[in-house]
Motif scaffolding. Structure first.
Motif, PDB file in Angstrom:
ATOM      1  N   ARG A  10      71.605 -16.483 -50.855  1.00 56.85           N
ATOM      2  CA  ARG A  10      71.291 -15.061 -51.010  1.00 56.85           C
ATOM      3  C   ARG A  10      70.573 -14.802 -52.335  1.00 56.85           C
ATOM      4  NH1 ARG A  10      75.932 -10.925 -51.838  1.00 56.85           N
ATOM      5  NH2 ARG A  10      74.682  -9.471 -52.997  1.00 56.85           N
ATOM      6  N   ILE A  11      71.039 -15.455 -53.396  1.00 57.28           N
ATOM      7  CA  ILE A  11      70.399 -15.301 -54.707  1.00 57.28           C
ATOM      8  C   ILE A  11      68.967 -15.829 -54.656  1.00 57.28           C
ATOM      9  CG2 ILE A  11      70.438 -16.097 -57.105  1.00 57.28           C
ATOM     10  CD1 ILE A  11      73.553 -16.005 -56.867  1.00 57.28           C
ATOM     11  N   LEU A  12      68.770 -16.996 -54.034  1.00 56.13           N
ATOM     12  CA  LEU A  12      67.425 -17.574 -53.935  1.00 56.13           C
ATOM     13  C   LEU A  12      66.505 -16.685 -53.098  1.00 56.13           C
ATOM     14  CD1 LEU A  12      68.325 -21.354 -53.480  1.00 56.13           C
ATOM     15  CD2 LEU A  12      67.373 -20.254 -55.514  1.00 56.13           C
ATOM     16  N   ALA A  13      67.017 -16.146 -51.999  1.00 57.70           N
ATOM     17  CA  ALA A  13      66.212 -15.248 -51.155  1.00 57.70           C
ATOM     18  C   ALA A  13      65.853 -13.975 -51.913  1.00 57.70           C
ATOM     19  CB  ALA A  13      66.979 -14.908 -49.880  1.00 57.70           C
ATOM     20  N   ASP A  14      66.810 -13.424 -52.651  1.00 62.79           N
ATOM     21  CA  ASP A  14      66.548 -12.221 -53.441  1.00 62.79           C
ATOM     22  C   ASP A  14      65.528 -12.503 -54.544  1.00 62.79           C
ATOM     23  OD1 ASP A  14      68.297 -10.866 -51.821  1.00 62.79           O
ATOM     24  OD2 ASP A  14      69.873 -10.657 -53.340  1.00 62.79           O
ATOM     25  N   THR A  15      65.596 -13.695 -55.114  1.00 64.16           N
ATOM     26  CA  THR A  15      64.630 -14.072 -56.151  1.00 64.16           C
ATOM     27  C   THR A  15      63.216 -14.066 -55.576  1.00 64.16           C
ATOM     28  OG1 THR A  15      66.283 -15.439 -57.265  1.00 64.16           O
ATOM     29  CG2 THR A  15      63.985 -15.854 -57.835  1.00 64.16           C
ATOM     30  N   ARG A  16      63.049 -14.642 -54.387  1.00 65.32           N
ATOM     31  CA  ARG A  16      61.724 -14.647 -53.746  1.00 65.32           C
ATOM     32  C   ARG A  16      61.265 -13.216 -53.446  1.00 65.32           C
ATOM     33  NH1 ARG A  16      63.987 -19.307 -51.534  1.00 65.32           N
ATOM     34  NH2 ARG A  16      64.806 -18.225 -49.711  1.00 65.32           N
ATOM     35  N   GLU A  17      62.186 -12.387 -52.975  1.00 64.62           N
ATOM     36  CA  GLU A  17      61.864 -10.996 -52.649  1.00 64.62           C
ATOM     37  C   GLU A  17      61.435 -10.219 -53.903  1.00 64.62           C
ATOM     38  OE1 GLU A  17      60.964  -8.149 -50.120  1.00 64.62           O
ATOM     39  OE2 GLU A  17      61.832 -10.048 -49.456  1.00 64.62           O
ATOM     40  N   VAL A  18      62.135 -10.436 -54.997  1.00 58.63           N
ATOM     41  CA  VAL A  18      61.818  -9.754 -56.254  1.00 58.63           C
ATOM     42  C   VAL A  18      60.476 -10.233 -56.801  1.00 58.63           C
ATOM     43  CG1 VAL A  18      62.575  -9.536 -58.672  1.00 58.63           C
ATOM     44  CG2 VAL A  18      64.201  -9.198 -56.833  1.00 58.63           C
ATOM     45  N   MET A  19      60.156 -11.508 -56.569  1.00 55.11           N
ATOM     46  CA  MET A  19      58.842 -12.026 -56.973  1.00 55.11           C
ATOM     47  C   MET A  19      57.738 -11.272 -56.230  1.00 55.11           C
ATOM     48  SD  MET A  19      59.041 -16.121 -57.066  1.00 55.11           S
ATOM     49  CE  MET A  19      60.209 -17.006 -58.059  1.00 55.11           C
ATOM     50  N   ARG A  20      57.927 -11.107 -54.925  1.00 51.01           N
ATOM     51  CA  ARG A  20      56.927 -10.387 -54.121  1.00 51.01           C
ATOM     52  C   ARG A  20      56.787  -8.941 -54.573  1.00 51.01           C
ATOM     53  NH1 ARG A  20      59.843 -12.617 -49.604  1.00 51.01           N
ATOM     54  NH2 ARG A  20      58.998 -14.677 -49.226  1.00 51.01           N
ATOM     55  N   ALA A  21      57.899  -8.332 -54.988  1.00 47.41           N
ATOM     56  CA  ALA A  21      57.890  -6.935 -55.431  1.00 47.41           C
ATOM     57  C   ALA A  21      57.388  -6.795 -56.868  1.00 47.41           C
ATOM     58  CB  ALA A  21      59.292  -6.347 -55.307  1.00 47.41           C
ATOM     59  N   ARG A  22      57.223  -7.917 -57.554  1.00 51.86           N
ATOM     60  CA  ARG A  22      56.744  -7.950 -58.945  1.00 51.86           C
ATOM     61  C   ARG A  22      57.628  -7.143 -59.905  1.00 51.86           C
ATOM     62  NH1 ARG A  22      51.710 -10.390 -58.654  1.00 51.86           N
ATOM     63  NH2 ARG A  22      50.623 -10.116 -56.684  1.00 51.86           N
ATOM     64  N   ASP A  23      58.938  -7.285 -59.705  1.00 50.76           N
ATOM     65  CA  ASP A  23      59.918  -6.633 -60.576  1.00 50.76           C
ATOM     66  C   ASP A  23      60.312  -7.639 -61.664  1.00 50.76           C
ATOM     67  OD1 ASP A  23      62.080  -5.421 -61.787  1.00 50.76           O
ATOM     68  OD2 ASP A  23      63.067  -4.850 -59.914  1.00 50.76           O
ATOM     69  N   LYS A  24      59.576  -7.606 -62.771  1.00 48.46           N
ATOM     70  CA  LYS A  24      59.736  -8.612 -63.821  1.00 48.46           C
ATOM     71  C   LYS A  24      61.135  -8.648 -64.418  1.00 48.46           C
ATOM     72  CE  LYS A  24      56.418  -7.229 -66.381  1.00 48.46           C
ATOM     73  NZ  LYS A  24      55.468  -7.030 -67.459  1.00 48.46           N
ATOM     74  N   ASP A  25      61.726  -7.483 -64.660  1.00 50.29           N
ATOM     75  CA  ASP A  25      63.039  -7.448 -65.309  1.00 50.29           C
ATOM     76  C   ASP A  25      64.116  -8.070 -64.424  1.00 50.29           C
ATOM     77  OD1 ASP A  25      61.909  -6.182 -67.491  1.00 50.29           O
ATOM     78  OD2 ASP A  25      62.325  -4.173 -66.705  1.00 50.29           O
ATOM     79  N   ARG A  26      64.150  -7.662 -63.165  1.00 50.96           N
ATOM     80  CA  ARG A  26      65.141  -8.194 -62.225  1.00 50.96           C
ATOM     81  C   ARG A  26      64.883  -9.688 -61.983  1.00 50.96           C
ATOM     82  NH1 ARG A  26      68.736  -5.429 -59.313  1.00 50.96           N
ATOM     83  NH2 ARG A  26      67.724  -3.474 -59.792  1.00 50.96           N
ATOM     84  N   LEU A  27      63.627 -10.079 -61.925  1.00 56.32           N
ATOM     85  CA  LEU A  27      63.269 -11.479 -61.721  1.00 56.32           C
ATOM     86  C   LEU A  27      63.787 -12.342 -62.867  1.00 56.32           C
ATOM     87  CD1 LEU A  27      61.824 -13.671 -60.110  1.00 56.32           C
ATOM     88  CD2 LEU A  27      59.717 -13.056 -61.321  1.00 56.32           C
ATOM     89  N   ALA A  28      63.680 -11.856 -64.086  1.00 57.34           N
ATOM     90  CA  ALA A  28      64.153 -12.617 -65.240  1.00 57.34           C
ATOM     91  C   ALA A  28      65.664 -12.880 -65.132  1.00 57.34           C
ATOM     92  CB  ALA A  28      63.842 -11.866 -66.532  1.00 57.34           C
ATOM     93  N   VAL A  29      66.414 -11.877 -64.715  1.00 60.67           N
ATOM     94  CA  VAL A  29      67.864 -12.036 -64.579  1.00 60.67           C
ATOM     95  C   VAL A  29      68.179 -13.021 -63.451  1.00 60.67           C
ATOM     96  CG1 VAL A  29      70.046 -10.865 -64.110  1.00 60.67           C
ATOM     97  CG2 VAL A  29      68.305  -9.719 -65.472  1.00 60.67           C
ATOM     98  N   LEU A  30      67.500 -12.868 -62.319  1.00 65.54           N
ATOM     99  CA  LEU A  30      67.763 -13.760 -61.190  1.00 65.54           C
ATOM    100  C   LEU A  30      67.360 -15.199 -61.494  1.00 65.54           C
ATOM    101  CD1 LEU A  30      66.845 -11.500 -58.147  1.00 65.54           C
ATOM    102  CD2 LEU A  30      69.101 -12.228 -58.910  1.00 65.54           C
ATOM    103  N   ARG A  31      66.327 -15.378 -62.269  1.00 70.11           N
ATOM    104  CA  ARG A  31      65.941 -16.740 -62.670  1.00 70.11           C
ATOM    105  C   ARG A  31      67.004 -17.350 -63.581  1.00 70.11           C
ATOM    106  NH1 ARG A  31      59.426 -16.206 -63.490  1.00 70.11           N
ATOM    107  NH2 ARG A  31      58.895 -16.835 -61.367  1.00 70.11           N
ATOM    108  N   MET A  32      67.573 -16.525 -64.438  1.00 70.81           N
ATOM    109  CA  MET A  32      68.643 -16.995 -65.318  1.00 70.81           C
ATOM    110  C   MET A  32      69.854 -17.429 -64.482  1.00 70.81           C
ATOM    111  SD  MET A  32      70.254 -14.903 -68.556  1.00 70.81           S
ATOM    112  CE  MET A  32      70.292 -13.419 -67.580  1.00 70.81           C
ATOM    113  N   VAL A  33      70.191 -16.626 -63.477  1.00 64.87           N
ATOM    114  CA  VAL A  33      71.313 -16.954 -62.587  1.00 64.87           C
ATOM    115  C   VAL A  33      70.992 -18.229 -61.803  1.00 64.87           C
ATOM    116  CG1 VAL A  33      72.581 -16.195 -60.542  1.00 64.87           C
ATOM    117  CG2 VAL A  33      72.120 -14.578 -62.381  1.00 64.87           C
TER     118      VAL A  33
END
Length: 155
Positions: A10-33
């Protein structure tokens, strides 16, 4: 999604989704996780299950909360805001906390299942509870409740 997704998936899928949405802040947190979860995979040489991922998320939340407190004391609202955002993102992956009745019910079931009769059996009971309540209960409180239950049985 035909089968139930693991937390890691779920985290990996959300990370891909956030990449597509170009949400840099959320992407940074998900990459850390994702990096923290990947580190477990590298260390143990196996794909971590939900309990292991929940432990990592719990540690990350504790770190963020401690940092948030320090930043607020130091008057660093900019950094406190960032920590609050990270906490919000990570908490979205944590299961809902159990209420007192559910915790007591789980303790009673673990005591019965382990055949615990005295304080010497506390390790068995806590071992059973650790996987069942991972991420959904404060184990400091659970430990105190188990001691109460076992002392009632012994007394």
């Amino acid at each position: 999604m035909t089968e139930k997704q693991t937390l890691r998936e779920r985290i990996l899928a959300d990370t891909r989704e956030v990449m597509r949405a170009r949400d840099k802040d959320r992407l940074a947190v998900l990459r850390m996780v994702t990096a923290a979860v990947k580190q477990i995979e590298v260390d143990t040489r196996q794909v971590p299950g939900d309990p292991e991922v929940l432990v990592v998320l719990g540690k990350m939340l504790k770190q963020r909360r401690d940092s948030l407190e320090q930043f607020q004391k130091a008057g660093r609202d900019d950094l406190a805001k960032q920590e609050s955002f990270e906490i919000e993102v990570i908490e979205a992956y944590m299961p809902t906390a159990l209420d007192d009745a559910e915790i007591d019910q789980a303790i009673a079931a673990a005591v019965a299942e382990s055949g615990a009769a005295s304080m010497r059996d506390m390790g068995k009971v806590m071992g059973l509870l650790k996987s069942r309540l991972a991420g959904r209960a404060d184990f400091g409180q659970v430990s105190g409740r188990v001691k109460q239950q076992l002392s009632k049985l012994a007394g």
